[in-house]
Design an enzyme around this catalytic site. Structure first.
Site, mmCIF file in Angstrom:
data_model
loop_
_atom_site.group_PDB
_atom_site.id
_atom_site.type_symbol
_atom_site.label_atom_id
_atom_site.label_comp_id
_atom_site.label_asym_id
_atom_site.label_seq_id
_atom_site.Cartn_x
_atom_site.Cartn_y
_atom_site.Cartn_z
ATOM 1 N N THR A 92 -3.236 5.876 -4.048
ATOM 2 C CA THR A 92 -2.082 6.505 -3.394
ATOM 3 C C THR A 92 -0.774 6.167 -4.102
ATOM 4 O O THR A 92 0.146 6.979 -4.105
ATOM 5 C CB THR A 92 -2.000 6.062 -1.923
ATOM 6 O OG1 THR A 92 -2.035 4.633 -1.857
ATOM 7 C CG2 THR A 92 -3.168 6.614 -1.141
ATOM 8 N N THR A 93 -0.686 4.978 -4.691
ATOM 9 C CA THR A 93 0.523 4.616 -5.432
ATOM 10 C C THR A 93 0.547 5.318 -6.786
ATOM 11 O O THR A 93 1.577 5.864 -7.198
ATOM 12 C CB THR A 93 0.591 3.091 -5.624
ATOM 13 O OG1 THR A 93 0.563 2.454 -4.347
ATOM 14 C CG2 THR A 93 1.859 2.697 -6.353
ATOM 15 N N ASP B 48 -9.179 0.132 1.746
ATOM 16 C CA ASP B 48 -9.139 0.607 0.361
ATOM 17 C C ASP B 48 -10.395 0.166 -0.398
ATOM 18 O O ASP B 48 -10.988 0.945 -1.148
ATOM 19 C CB ASP B 48 -7.885 0.077 -0.355
ATOM 20 C CG ASP B 48 -6.631 0.830 0.053
ATOM 21 O OD1 ASP B 48 -6.770 1.867 0.720
ATOM 22 O OD2 ASP B 48 -5.529 0.383 -0.275
ATOM 23 N N ASP C 215 0.848 -1.189 0.000
ATOM 24 C CA ASP C 215 0.000 0.000 0.000
ATOM 25 C C ASP C 215 0.886 1.242 0.000
ATOM 26 O O ASP C 215 1.709 1.433 0.909
ATOM 27 C CB ASP C 215 -0.911 -0.015 1.223
ATOM 28 C CG ASP C 215 -1.852 1.176 1.239
ATOM 29 O OD1 ASP C 215 -1.578 2.125 1.980
ATOM 30 O OD2 ASP C 215 -2.845 1.170 0.483
#
Length: 552
Positions: free
Chosen positions: A93-94, A391, A60
């Site tokens: 987020t990545t 998520d 994550d």
């Protein structure tokens, strides 16, 4: 009048002009390179060591960057970028870090060719406006009543996670939790999963035993051994006050001359506690929950009336119980009314799991709060499952807030790249170069997906670009061709069923481009931290002091 002068301490570090800009670019690229391999279903895991000696294994992006210790201010800005994305939409987020790092990478040659940073930022922001238009053209609505479509969407979002092998069960958990806390009142949607969807992790058992409770579970036991531990259809009273006699010892002075006065003082305390308990018992509760303490005397009165008591409940847990059972939290027992009593709970039960006692308010009639009970082999596995499940819940929440989808698997980013390359021909002047570079930067997502699944990157990305370019030149709508991250081949995302919420993709693109523009406009980094100079060796002085003659 003399003009003011900015004075810098000689011990401060300072980077200015081109050096500061290139330093920010290098720092941003370094952060992006850390998590580039964690994108896609064939992603790698990172093992992180926290300062207390604990180990975290995750892919994550936000969890990784939260544990990374960076000192460069540009790198810290990239870490904050991931945190902002997580707080806003909870997913991507990545991707946002990888795109921002690539935007900085394509800006570097432009800076070295003496493009002014303002011109580069203007080109990037103009490309952002056109990219958002293309995304809206790619989007299509989804039917919120179609459970199968919702399941496919959430499943594609957790296909890149550690829990992908339990994807069916986790999808059901995420959808059940979001649908439980979903409130649509007069067109105003409220889906507060952080406050009303609590995750409880219990090591032991199998992940298949995880479930969503239609109610609330808290780590509490009853205060008295004779209190009932199982009640069907209980009447629940929630309090935010103490059930103890208040003693103001610092401001009260009492002198007692004989034992009868002492007995009268104790009788006053007993009468006060009895009056408070009578106010509570007037509404005929079965369970009383308070956020403060409960004295032994109050427990005695309540046990005699057959009431079960839980004390020192957290405020957040009390709010969840109130939503689940339909009760109102009361601050003064004398103000209790029948309408404040919660009657929507089907079963109250205190059970022992492992070595601890847990209280359940479950089988509620219309719960607007829930508890997700996770079981697993160890704490490390449960922590990773919780991150991935959050998520998935964020994806489901985003769909309920804005039911629009776009294709995943890098199809969106390649469509943006091809569309911006085509539109760049109409951009006048020097803005054309940064505009075109912004379009090239979006190719980093399909390229990274291809790299992480070990296929021929150049051939796959070239074929994918050609498919999108041929569709654009024919004047048709953008196509949904992307990369299958499992097999490393090009396929139609509509047939594969890989989708992403439009709101997440829009937030990813906006956040990445705006943060890149902000970093490029920094031309001075001044650190006010003091750096102590090494102590200088002093010359030994003669024994007679300054006068070498030895005195007068």
């Amino acid at each position: 009048m003399q003009a003011p002068v900015m004075v810098l301490n000689t011990n401060t570090k300072r980077e200015s002009g081109r050096k500061a800009q290139l330093g920010n670019i290098t720092a941003g690229k370094a952060v992006a390179d850390i998590i580039r391999t964690t994108l896609g279903p064939k992603s790698m895991l990172k093992m992180l060591l926290d300062p207390t000696g604990g180990i975290v294994m995750t892919n994550d992006g936000n969890a990784i960057l939260r544990e990374v210790d960076v000192s460069h201010p540009g790198a810290k800005s990239m870490v904050e970028l991931s945190r902002a994305q997580d707080e806003e939409v909870g997913d991507g987020t990545t991707s946002v870090i990888v795109i921002a790092g690539e935007m900085l990478h394509v800006a570097e040659p432009l800076l070295l060719r003496d493009f002014h940073p303002t011109v580069i930022c203007s080109g990037f922001l103009r490309a952002l406006d056109d990219a958002l238009v293309v995304l809206r053209e790619l989007a299509f609505p989804i039917d919120l009543t179609n459970r199968a479509e919702l399941s496919n969407l959430v499943r594609s979002s957790i296909g890149t996670k550690f829990i992908s092998r339990f994807s069916d069960q986790m999808v059901e958990l995420a959808l059940d939790a979001v649908q439980t806390v979903y409130i649509d009142s007069g067109g105003r949607k409220e889906i507060d999963i952080k406050r009303y969807a609590k995750v409880e992790k219990l090591p032991g058992g199998d992940i298949e035993h995880s479930r969503v409770l239609k109610g609330v579970m808290v780590n509490k036991d009853v205060t008295h051994p004779k209190m009932r531990r199982k009640i069907e259809r209980p009447r629940v009273v929630l309090l935010d006050c103490t059930l103890e006699y208040k003693k103001n010892e610092s401001a009260t002075s009492v002198e007692l001359t004989d034992e009868t006065q002492w007995e009268a003082l104790l009788k006053q305390e007993e009468d006060w506690v009895a009056a408070v308990c009578q106010d509570i018992l007037a509404v005929k509760p079965d369970v009383v929950v308070t956020e403060k303490g409960v004295s032994d005397l109050a427990q005695h009165f309540l046990v005699k009336a057959g009431v079960t008591v839980l004390r020192r409940m957290r405020k957040t847990d009390n709010n969840r119980i109130a939503r689940a059972v339909g009760a109102t939290i009361v601050n003064r027992p004398e103000e209790l009314k029948e309408s404040d009593v919660g009657t929507g709970c089907g079963l109250f039960e205190v059970a022992k799991i492992g070595e601890e006692y847990f209280t359940f308010f479950v089988d509620c009639d219309a719960p607007k709060a829930c508890t997700i009970l996770l079981r697993g082999a160890s704490k490390d596995v449960l922590n990773e499952v919780e991150r991935n499940l959050l998520d998935a819940m964020c994806v489901a929440r985003n769909i309920y807030q804005a039911p629009m989808l776009v294709p995943g698997g890098g199809a969106c980013e390649m469509a943006l790249s091809v569309a911006l390359a085509h539109k760049s021909k109409a951009v006048p002047g020097a803005l054309q170069w940064p505009y075109k570079a912004a379009g090239q930067a979006f190719e980093v997502i399909p390229r990274t997906l291809a790299q992480n699944c070990g296929c021929d990157v150049v051939r796959i990305v070239t074929e994918l670009r050609a498919k999108h370019a041929s569709a654009a030149s024919a004047g048709g709508p953008p196509v949904a061709w992307g990369i299958d991250g499992e097999k490393g081949v090009i396929c139609d995302m509509r047939a594969l069923g890989v989708w992403e919420p439009l709101i997440v993709k829009q937030q990813t693109v906006k956040t990445a481009v705006e943060m890149t523009s902000m970093l490029l406009r920094i031309d001075d980094i001044v650190s006010g931290m003091q750096h102590k100079a090494p102590a200088k060796a002093t010359r030994a002085e003669p024994a007679g002091g300054e006068d070498e003659g030895g005195g007068n």
